[in-house]
Structure formats: C-alpha cells, structure tokens
Design an enzyme around this catalytic site. Structure first.
Site, PDB file in Angstrom:
ATOM      1  N   THR A   1     -65.989  63.526 -27.009  1.00 23.94           N
ATOM      2  CA  THR A   1     -66.250  64.458 -25.907  1.00 23.94           C
ATOM      3  C   THR A   1     -65.645  65.833 -26.169  1.00 23.94           C
ATOM      4  O   THR A   1     -66.253  66.851 -25.862  1.00 23.94           O
ATOM      5  CB  THR A   1     -65.632  63.856 -24.622  1.00 23.94           C
TER       6      THR A   1
ATOM      7  N   THR B   1     -61.899  59.207 -28.170  1.00 21.51           N
ATOM      8  CA  THR B   1     -60.703  58.441 -27.802  1.00 21.51           C
ATOM      9  C   THR B   1     -60.722  56.976 -28.256  1.00 21.51           C
ATOM     10  O   THR B   1     -59.675  56.404 -28.530  1.00 21.51           O
ATOM     11  CB  THR B   1     -60.535  58.411 -26.269  1.00 21.51           C
ATOM     12  N   ASP B   2     -61.923  56.397 -28.324  1.00 19.39           N
ATOM     13  CA  ASP B   2     -61.982  54.935 -28.448  1.00 19.39           C
ATOM     14  C   ASP B   2     -61.196  54.386 -29.641  1.00 19.39           C
ATOM     15  O   ASP B   2     -60.525  53.363 -29.516  1.00 19.39           O
ATOM     16  CB  ASP B   2     -63.439  54.469 -28.534  1.00 19.39           C
TER      17      ASP B   2
ATOM     18  N   LYS C   1     -54.776  52.993 -26.912  1.00 20.49           N
ATOM     19  CA  LYS C   1     -55.576  53.437 -25.769  1.00 20.49           C
ATOM     20  C   LYS C   1     -55.448  52.344 -24.709  1.00 20.49           C
ATOM     21  O   LYS C   1     -55.916  51.224 -24.919  1.00 20.49           O
ATOM     22  CB  LYS C   1     -57.036  53.648 -26.162  1.00 20.49           C
TER      23      LYS C   1
HETATM   24  N1  DGL Z   1     -67.046  56.757 -27.251  1.00 18.05           N
HETATM   25  C1  DGL Z   1     -66.217  57.889 -27.257  1.00 18.05           C
HETATM   26  C2  DGL Z   1     -65.558  58.111 -28.603  1.00 18.05           C
HETATM   27  O1  DGL Z   1     -64.562  57.527 -28.882  1.00 18.05           O
HETATM   28  C3  DGL Z   1     -66.836  59.171 -26.776  1.00 18.05           C
HETATM   29  C4  DGL Z   1     -66.076  59.694 -25.651  1.00 18.05           C
HETATM   30  C5  DGL Z   1     -64.663  60.110 -26.033  1.00 18.05           C
HETATM   31  O2  DGL Z   1     -64.457  61.200 -26.576  1.00 18.05           O
HETATM   32  O3  DGL Z   1     -63.767  59.345 -25.804  1.00 18.05           O
HETATM   33  O4  DGL Z   1     -65.997  58.908 -29.393  1.00 18.05           O
END
Ligand code: DGL
Length: 442
Positions: free
Chosen positions: A85, A163-164, A241
C-alpha cells in the site's frame, strides 16, 4: 439520467432510497457508475437505478508543477520501493493504484518525509504485494541496499514494503547484510495515502528520523500505538505482524525495541534529531528519539553481502489431529530442512498417540534433513526438558530453537543451509543477528 459529473469529482449518487457520497471513478463497463467511498472501498451502480448524480466538488483541473527544493542542510537518504500500500498512489479518476516512482511523485504524496531529509535516490526493483515475494526478492532488495549503504552521499536507507511478509524480509536483510554501517529501515502502511486514516505519513517521518540516526541496525519502523503519536524502531529478527488492520500492526516479540521515535507535530520547525557518537536519547527541532536498548553504532565499514540461500525448506504449523504423513511430502520432494511451529513448549504428538510424529520425524532426521522446533505461541521459548514427550523429540535429533520466532527461523534456515560447509545445528543456535535472546525468561 443526465449529469455534468466527471471522473475525479466529489459527488452524491441518488438512488430511490439511498444517497451515496464519494469520488466518481472512470468505469470500463457500459451502464455502470463507479464510486470510491470514504472508507476506501469502491461501489458500482446500474445507471438505470440512479435518479441523479449531484456534483459536490469539481476535481481540480490545474496540473501542479512540482518542485522539490533540495535543502543542502538536510541529510540525503535513499528509498527502495517494493510494493504494498505504501508504495502506490491512488488515481482519483480511475480508482486504480500505480507505483510512486519519482522523487516528484513521492513529494506530492508524502511531503512530510522531505521535512526531515532529502530523498536523494529512489530505487524500484519491482512492485509486488509482499505475499508474492520469495527469497529471490529478498536478495534483490539486499543487493540494492548494499550499494546505497556504500554510497558516501547517503545517510540511511528506507525500504517501503507490504505488511504481510515484511518481517520475513527484515529477517532476510538481517542475515544477508554483513558489517552494517548505517540504518536500514523497513516501513509500511496499512491504509493508503488517499484515506484520512492513513498511517503512511507518520511511518515515513519516523523512518526518515531512524534513517539519519546513529542506529546502524536492520529495523522495522512503524506506529507504536493506534494514535498518530510515535513509532517503535524494532529489531528485524524479533518482530511479527500481530494485527491484520491496525496501524500498530507490528510488535517486538521476545525482545525490546531499539527506540521510540516522536516526530515533531506538523507546523513545528523540523530537522533531523541530532545523532550522537554513543547510544543516547536525541532531540532536535521538535523531533525526539528515545533510546530503549543498546544498538550497533553508525560506522565507516564497507557493507558486504552473503546471499546464499537453500530454497528447499518449509515452515509447518502443527494442529491437533494432524496426519503426520504430511511430512512424507517433504521427504519425497527432497527438502533439506523443516521448521515446525509446534504447540506450547514445542510439542507434537509423541509416545502413545496414534498420530505420533516421532517415527516419521526419526526417519526424516536420519536422512540428514534438519528439523527445527519453534512455538506457535506468540511469546516465549521452547524447552525440551520439561515433559518426557519433548525429550523424545529432542532424542531423535530435532533441534529446539529457543526463543527464535518461527518466521525468523525459517529465513535463517534457508540462509544457513545455503552454506553446506557450515554445521547447521551449531549455526542455528548461534546468535547472529539478534534472533536469540538469552535474557528472556523461561
Ligand atoms: N497484501 C499486502 C502486502 O503485504 C498489501 C497491503 C499492505 O501493504 O499491507 O503487500
């Protein structure tokens, strides 16, 4: 239904019973009107159901000319955008997101970071959701990070990432980068920059302060609470996380953060928190870094890389009633090592259970496949000496990995097995990058 509304305008869509407010988007489907709601979600309407589209605010037509003034008083930092994001901009006309890839664009979306430092270089090796990444991506990020760290014009590096799986990447960089000389800061946002509740601005400000500090560590920097007040600088191998949507998604586990970072509130004169030659709290221009534990100091070494990695590794979570034959898959497919996220102190069914894992694990270990035991509890360490079934697992040659986090153990195992000349058991229990904490109680 006639309307003067154009994509990008703030509008009200009137249906017979409900009114929706949002930004009108370009729709590729005939007969469909698309709206971006305040919540960040898109909603589609059949044109025939709409009574009226009322324009509340026209989209701004003027194309802003962006000029980033370089402030030579400010330190230079570099930014690596990898996706997630935080690294995307939202297009109000199409509702789509696209990567931010120039300092100008970055300045438009995140001006706050430039209050603290000059973003002198932006590298975009790829744009991926972090769940799509693998060890080859970690290696690419490490290579670029090394070049930037060895550039005398750059004071520190920020990696913007989804983040994941951010904590896997932070572990990988912790093992891949040797003789670290400057801060390497991984950061994120849970909510996109177009949303009022976005966490990106605070995380980037804190990251810029961390990147120019004297903390020469691989650290994950992000919201310390659900408020927009401070961040933690967290050790790359001791972080998880722990929340799927809150801003303070990451927490240090089985260790302490390096520091708390308090950026100056908007409007207060800003410049980097001064760095000192020894670990100490720093304060400057309204920015404050409160040191919480010892760290490796900024230095003049040249950074090296050790990127070797064995990809035939697995991370397996135990659950009650699980058929241990699942392990045969790894045996047949010539895996070289398995990390088991066992229950509690490190349990899998043993001794009398009809689903005992012991016979298969014994065979696996006897074939030279490494088996490491971690806990699926969030906090604490494994211990083979408390119960007799744990001792059984220990006796057949599975290695209990103390308080190492399962994700970190997985990454470390790939890296250790990438070096066939090393003694795997010894290396897995050697504290290389802060992944083991012997000060943690039992
Ligand atoms: N699925 C997420 C990722 O880890 C997208 C949203 C985020 O930035 O956390 O890329």
């Amino acid at each position: 239904m006639k309307s003067s509304a154009n994509p990008g305008d703030l509008v009200e869509v009137h249906l017979s019973k409900t009114i929706y407010e949002g930004t009108l988007l370009e729709s590729s489907e005939k007969g469909i009107v698309l709206l971006k709601l305040d919540t960040g979600y898109n909603i589609g309407f059949n044109k025939k159901d709409i009574l009226e589209i009322k324009v509340l605010k026209k989209a701004s037509l003027k194309t802003e000319k962006l000029e980033i003034k370089k402030d030579f008083q400010k330190p230079n930092i570099a930014l690596i955008l990898t996706g997630g994001t935080i690294a995307n901009r939202y297009d109000s006309k199409t509702g789509a997101v696209a990567p931010l890839s120039s300092p100008e664009e970055l300045f438009k979306f995140y001006p706050e970071i430039f209050e603290i430092a000059n973003v002198a270089k932006i590298e975009v090796p790829f744009m991926k959701a972090s769940e799509d990444m693998d060890y080859k991506d970690w290696q690419k990020i490490a290579k670029i990070t090394k070049e930037l760290l060895n550039d005398s014009n750059i004071k520190g590096v920020i990696v913007a990432h989804g983040t994941d799986t951010l904590h896997y990447t932070s572990s990988a960089l912790s093992f891949f980068i040797k003789d670290l000389n400057k801060p390497v800061v991984l950061t994120y946002s849970q909510r996109s920059s177009d949303r009022a509740s976005s966490d990106a601005a605070l995380n980037l400000k804190c990251s810029a302060l961390a990147a120019i500090s004297d903390i020469a560590e691989v650290m994950l920097v992000g919201h310390g609470s659900t408020n927009d007040d401070f961040c933690y600088a967290m050790p790359g191998t001791k972080v998880r996380k722990l929340h799927s949507s809150k801003r303070d998604a990451f927490k240090v586990v089985n260790a302490e953060p390096f520091a708390k970072i308090f950026p100056a509130p908007a409007g207060v004169h800003q410049e980097g928190a001064r760095t000192s030659s020894r670990p100490a709290n720093t304060e400057s221009g309204g920015n404050r870094i409160e040191i919480l534990r010892e760290y490796n100091l900024r230095n003049n070494k040249k950074v090296k890389l050790d990127l070797k990695f064995e990809e035939k590794i697995a991370l397996l979570k135990f659950y009650p009633g699980q058929d241990p034959n699942i392990l045969n898959y790894y045996l047949k497919n010539k895996y070289k090592g398995i990390i088991i996220e066992a229950s509690g102190l490190g349990h899998v069914p043993a001794l009398t259970s009809k689903n005992s894992w012991i016979p298969i694990l014994k065979e696996i270990v006897s074939k030279g496949i490494f088996v490491g035991i971690t806990t699926q509890c969030i906090y604490g360490r494994v211990d083979p000496y408390v119960y007799s079934n744990l001792r059984k697992l220990h006796e057949i040659g599975a290695l209990f990995l103390e308080d190492m986090l399962a994700e970190t153990a997985f990454v470390k195992l790939g890296w250790v097995l990438g070096h066939p000349e090393w003694n795997v058991k010894e290396k897995m229990l050697e504290n290389i990058s802060g992944e083991l904490n012997d000060r943690l109680g039992g």
